[in-house]
Design an enzyme around this catalytic site. Sequence first.
Site, mmCIF file in Angstrom:
data_model
loop_
_atom_site.group_PDB
_atom_site.id
_atom_site.type_symbol
_atom_site.label_atom_id
_atom_site.label_comp_id
_atom_site.label_asym_id
_atom_site.label_seq_id
_atom_site.Cartn_x
_atom_site.Cartn_y
_atom_site.Cartn_z
ATOM 1 N N ALA B 519 -5.777 -13.950 39.142
ATOM 2 C CA ALA B 519 -5.824 -15.412 39.011
ATOM 3 C C ALA B 519 -7.061 -16.039 39.660
ATOM 4 O O ALA B 519 -7.006 -17.176 40.109
ATOM 5 C CB ALA B 519 -4.551 -16.045 39.605
ATOM 6 N N GLY B 710 -12.877 -19.353 43.179
ATOM 7 C CA GLY B 710 -13.026 -18.288 42.180
ATOM 8 C C GLY B 710 -13.213 -18.852 40.789
ATOM 9 O O GLY B 710 -12.905 -20.015 40.523
ATOM 10 N N GLY B 712 -13.732 -16.183 37.802
ATOM 11 C CA GLY B 712 -13.934 -15.081 36.858
ATOM 12 C C GLY B 712 -13.092 -15.133 35.603
ATOM 13 O O GLY B 712 -13.572 -14.827 34.517
ATOM 14 N N GLU B 713 -11.827 -15.515 35.748
ATOM 15 C CA GLU B 713 -10.937 -15.446 34.585
ATOM 16 C C GLU B 713 -11.296 -16.443 33.496
ATOM 17 O O GLU B 713 -11.142 -16.159 32.313
ATOM 18 C CB GLU B 713 -9.505 -15.755 35.034
ATOM 19 C CG GLU B 713 -8.765 -14.585 35.587
ATOM 20 C CD GLU B 713 -7.280 -14.855 35.565
ATOM 21 O OE1 GLU B 713 -6.576 -14.051 34.961
ATOM 22 O OE2 GLU B 713 -6.829 -15.852 36.114
#
Lengths: 168, 758
Positions: B519, B710, B712-713
């Site tokens: 996630a 984050g 990346g997803e």
Amino acid sequence: MRTEQKEYIILNVNGIDRKFTVGEDRTDVQPSETLAETLRNRLDLTAAKVSCDKGACGCCTVIVDGEATLSCSTLTVECDGKHVLTLEGLEDPVTGELDPIQQAFIDHTAFQCGYCTPGVIMTVKALLMKNPHPTENELKEALAGNYCRCGSHHQVIETVMDMTREEA
Amino acid sequence: MDIVGKNVERLDARAKATGAAKFTVDIREVGMLTAKFLRSPYSFAQIVSVDTSEAEKMPGVYGFVDQLDLVGRTTHHDILDDKIRFFGEAVVGVAAETEELALEALEKVQVTYRVLPGVLDFESSAKEDAPRVWPGGNVATWRGASPVSQGSSLRWEKGNTQEAIEKADHKVSITVKTHTQFHGALEPHACTASWDPGMEVLRMNISSQGVYGNQEDIASSLHLNLDQVQVTAGFVGGGFGSKAHNTCKEYLMSAILAQRTLRPVRYEPERSEECITALRHEATFSYELAADNDGTVKGISMKAYRVGGAHTSLQMNFLLGSTEYVAPTYLRSPNVCYEGWSVYTNMPLCAAYRGFGYFEGGIGFAEAVDMLAEEIGMDPVEFLLKNVPVKGDPVSTDQGPLTTAGIRETVQACADAIRWKAKYHVPGGRKLPDGRMHGIGLCHAMGRATLPNFVTSGNATVQVKMDGSVRVFAGISDIGQGQATAIKQIAAESVGVPFDAVSVTWGDTVAPHTGDQVASSTTMMTGNAVKLAGDDARRQIIEVAARLLKEPEENLQVKNGFVSSIADPEKRMPVSAVIKSPGVKVITGNGNWSITDIQASPRSLVVTACEVAVDTETGKIQLLNMVQGTDCGRAICKTRVEGQLDGVLSGGVGYVLSEDCAIDFKDNGRILNLNLYDYKMPTALDCVDILQPGIIMEFPDEVGPYGARGMGEATLSASAPAIMNAVYNAIGIRFEATPLTCDKVLKAIKAKQNKESI
């Protein structure tokens, strides 16, 4: 003590001659044994990976007599008398100096998980041995058989093009 | 900041470039046996009996385990029974000296099956009289399996959506079906298991994104104390979700084989086995969107119908990703509702997959947004800029305040980079000189960046040693993105020591629990914990140094391995001297961090803009140009953010343009292309002609370590719909199913031509 005549093969792997008997015993290289199995299971050279085991993904790429070769689809007995170069053989064993391709991959972070990297570097190495200054299309063609699920293709292409340009 | 934000060399760079990096598949131990598995030829069957007596007589064959040994044990959130529930599920495992011997032994095993009627797709599962995959019923809910008559898996509403949609000036609706995808991690779900009778610990190496989940599942199933199972995931060859909370039955069976044989056991799936370890399953989504003449969104209604596979696993979480990450989050709207169904089927596991549900859910949503903009007569980018949420807006089901600040700015930057204003045209409005049709599309995607506190908390420990070096214990996996290096940077920054003074223990349950690497949450969950642990250690260093330097604590700082007076930097001592001082010897800092969605909703963000050329003679779509942008709060290392953005090529572009699973629903749901020849993942030849450098926006996130968040997803999730909308812009065809492979595109073009000629 008993004696038995057995057929044997000699492979030069990363500069060292390796002798194997051929047969059906566990200690023998079986006629059906692949080069990937011999490298990984007998010589502890685990850089080349088996991922698809069908010659599709390129993770197992090594160089045999100057040609990029899929070690999962090559029989070890076929390599008798040949020179096999794996990723482990690129690094100078005494000085630890890396091949310029390896150094460029480090400097440009041309990898993510790194599982495909040994195959990718060996594919590039084989290309540059023949063609030190490839065009981008030549490079892409050479790498067409190397899967990378992280999507590092762009970094790899940039890295190699930068490197060969710098050297030119 | 000295270290966070710098393009440092990844700590694993040399190991990966030289082959020194040992992945799970590379690990060999003395006396190690190889495990192989007999797999079910049926999609649903009861195991009546297993006879291994003939195979047991073979020399070199050491032990067996079968489904009946697993009854009552737990994995994938289900208590196992005597049934197997998908084609290819492991039934019997054997451990033998060699792979060949193991395979020979399995040929001698006799299994008696009682074949049961099963369900393979959504329609057959979601009927009241359908055979039940689990006794409770076929509909997944948070309470467990439930009958169809009890209704959907989840639903949520704010405002009065139907009324708002009816009253609005413009409304559109579309139903879109998305297809099945392999994760395609090049390292398979491999493991090793060995029992250490001295320390009373079962040591397992698992190619895993979630060592703590594996540890819990294996310990509880084997009736061991939690800490009697140590799971290590050092170098992991990709995961993309498939290795998150996925304690394969084969791991349990390998562990049992290791216990029974008292020998180390290794398991390495073949590619055909790997491909059915986990899937992104097919799904169908229906959307209704409405807006007023000025382009203000008034109502969003979404229905999701997901195939959930044979196990509970993460299918409810995945359904939540498909719905709440999208409908109440992507755009501001006073009225939003969603309803989701996830049904059990006799198909492989529904695992997490990069872009956790919002990848699929976002495709049709973006098409609906594009349709609505067209209906109103607004430029799609203008429409987005008007309606994307801003910092503080309530998003997701919990309606927590959004902390992502730069959505509009990132949309605008990507539009500018691709020269949207100059290039956007009416659908079918631009033919290229070579006869192909030009199209352009731009979409955004937003995923999670934390995990809720009922799922996990971030924890880490930092130990400062006598030579001034630091060991960080942060057990999160690093499956390729470079989190271990990020942890090293954060620890060095927070303690105040040089980058090279820090080493990281990552991917190992010896470190405190810090959840799965999923996630896009690692940066915040583990990153914050590491920062807090580093801050704690620094505070203790200063506490000791204050006595030694005879200077008040508040006057001291730790920088580059030295404690010094802020006013007089000459008054200083090395950290090593502090640790060596009497009574110290080591300083341990602890960090714990968690958050609820109600407190704050940090959302990862990626925007993709792309241009395509569609060949109307062949149906081939070519990506001509692509720009991606992210607001990641702060890039801990830009090189790695760019790496994540470039990941778009694999799972995102590949999903839309080339990847497809051939499933035989008449034969047990058998997948026909379980190899990497017939399943077409993109290669270097499929690289986008022009991939522009990633646009990295840094609007600091108030809850991220040093402002970082984050991302990346979301990369994959923005790319797929951008391509879909660009194809519409090229040829005026709104696709209602993926993938857009040549055959399907050509068929649609022909159908449109036939319709127009009538």
